[in-house]
Design an enzyme around this catalytic site. Sequence first.
Site, PDB file in Angstrom:
ATOM      1  N   THR A   1       1.921  30.389  -0.999  1.00  0.00           N
ATOM      2  CA  THR A   1       2.016  29.009  -0.512  1.00  0.00           C
ATOM      3  C   THR A   1       0.698  28.295  -0.795  1.00  0.00           C
ATOM      4  OG1 THR A   1       3.520  29.774   1.218  1.00  0.00           O
ATOM      5  CG2 THR A   1       2.565  27.578   1.501  1.00  0.00           C
TER       6      THR A   1
ATOM      7  N   ASN B   1      14.016  32.812  -5.707  1.00  0.00           N
ATOM      8  CA  ASN B   1      14.021  33.800  -4.626  1.00  0.00           C
ATOM      9  C   ASN B   1      15.410  34.057  -4.060  1.00  0.00           C
ATOM     10  OD1 ASN B   1      13.053  31.034  -4.006  1.00  0.00           O
ATOM     11  ND2 ASN B   1      13.451  31.632  -1.886  1.00  0.00           N
TER      12      ASN B   1
ATOM     13  N   HIS C   1       2.520  40.490  -0.943  1.00  0.00           N
ATOM     14  CA  HIS C   1       3.513  41.170  -0.090  1.00  0.00           C
ATOM     15  C   HIS C   1       4.890  41.294  -0.730  1.00  0.00           C
ATOM     16  CE1 HIS C   1       5.891  37.755   1.775  1.00  0.00           C
ATOM     17  NE2 HIS C   1       4.818  37.053   1.435  1.00  0.00           N
TER      18      HIS C   1
ATOM     19  N   THR D   1     -14.822  32.956   3.004  1.00  0.00           N
ATOM     20  CA  THR D   1     -15.110  34.378   2.779  1.00  0.00           C
ATOM     21  C   THR D   1     -13.851  35.101   2.316  1.00  0.00           C
ATOM     22  OG1 THR D   1     -16.764  34.251   4.499  1.00  0.00           O
ATOM     23  CG2 THR D   1     -16.029  36.462   3.883  1.00  0.00           C
TER      24      THR D   1
ATOM     25  N   CYS E   1      16.961  28.615   8.224  1.00  0.00           N
ATOM     26  CA  CYS E   1      17.197  28.280   9.628  1.00  0.00           C
ATOM     27  C   CYS E   1      16.169  27.246  10.068  1.00  0.00           C
ATOM     28  CB  CYS E   1      17.065  29.524  10.490  1.00  0.00           C
ATOM     29  SG  CYS E   1      18.478  30.583  10.264  1.00  0.00           S
TER      30      CYS E   1
END
Length: 374
Positions: free
Chosen positions: A70, A149, A199, A234, A321
């Site tokens: 994102t 996706n 991920h 950082t 949703c």
Amino acid sequence: MIYLDHNATTAPAPAVVAAMLQTMNTTWANSSSSHGPGQDAKRALGAARATVASVLGCRPAEVIFTSGATEANQLAVRGLLAAAEPSRRRILFGSVEHASHLRLAQALAQRGLVLDLLPVRPDGTLDLERAGALMGPDVALVSLMAANNETGVLMPTQAVAGLAHAHGAAMHVDATQLIGKLPFDFASCGADAVSLSAHKFQGPKGVGALLLRQGTPFVPQTPGSQERGRRGGTENLPGIAGMAAALELLGDLTAQAERLATLRDALEAGLQQALPDTHIWSCGVPRLPGTSYLRFGCRSADLVLQRLDTLGVAASSGAACSSGGSEPSHVLAAMGVPADEALAAVRLSLGPDTRFDDVNTLLLQLPPLLAAAA
Ligand code: PMP
């Protein structure tokens, strides 16, 4: 549990967790510090960057670490637009981009840019002819995902990059769903900027990268000296080390893709045989090997997911949703699918841990449950 929601996220691989733990225990110092521990952290960051670059086919200096896709998408779009000629007032986004990315496009349109969406055909593929017709000298940026996706459909990003560049526009590709599932090479992909997220390929959440081609006009959006001044803050070194470990584990993606396509095809054929009113979207077009997007007649996605849940199968619906209610998927809407059919959409996404036994279990147990719910 049978996990068939790999397009949503994946479980971190043990080697990923080990790499993260080691980083947290040993190289936890700030990689911008000049003392010894800081320099150790800096070396670890450099090593992770080199790994990411070598697996993805780019130069280490082209990797900008972010908090995920994102942020990478947002950084790419805002950074490329800020560097574009002011006379270029138009932006082109794929009509089936991730919801967060489309929201960014709409926010930019509200601030005065003209947004045009690249249409898809009823089978979910990009309409390249109409995309070409939308190009022009007033286009600043084209942003198109590499793989959807929901449907898994692969988009012709290289051809669209060629069109964008022929008109002097920058090209961004959201490759979040493709990287880790199919071979990818930044050097030859044609885009100026590419987003990815760890991920989705057994890495940790909250870390990703923007690959930005050397020499591309770009204005940093987050102040700070990190990442060569292109993204301040950082660096999340444990996350970055985990992402590098996950990329190293990928191995031969062509073989993995063939394995998953075989499993997915067996699953789809078995479901269609047992439940003849099964409809599969985009099944005849190039798509991600482990993604199946289907509906079982007009049974609602809620009902199917609830039955899957009783079988210990984790999957997801195509509906986003929002505030307690379900809205039909914008992807299916862009394909011209009526809302009642879209509300029946279920996505089964297979991954590296999916086995033939999982498919067999589903094929044995789901049809009787759904036949009873006809
Ligand atoms: N783009 C696509 C195509 C995605 O599938 C996702 C994750 N669902 C994102 C962007 C957002 O990724 P992240 O979770 O890393 O912010």
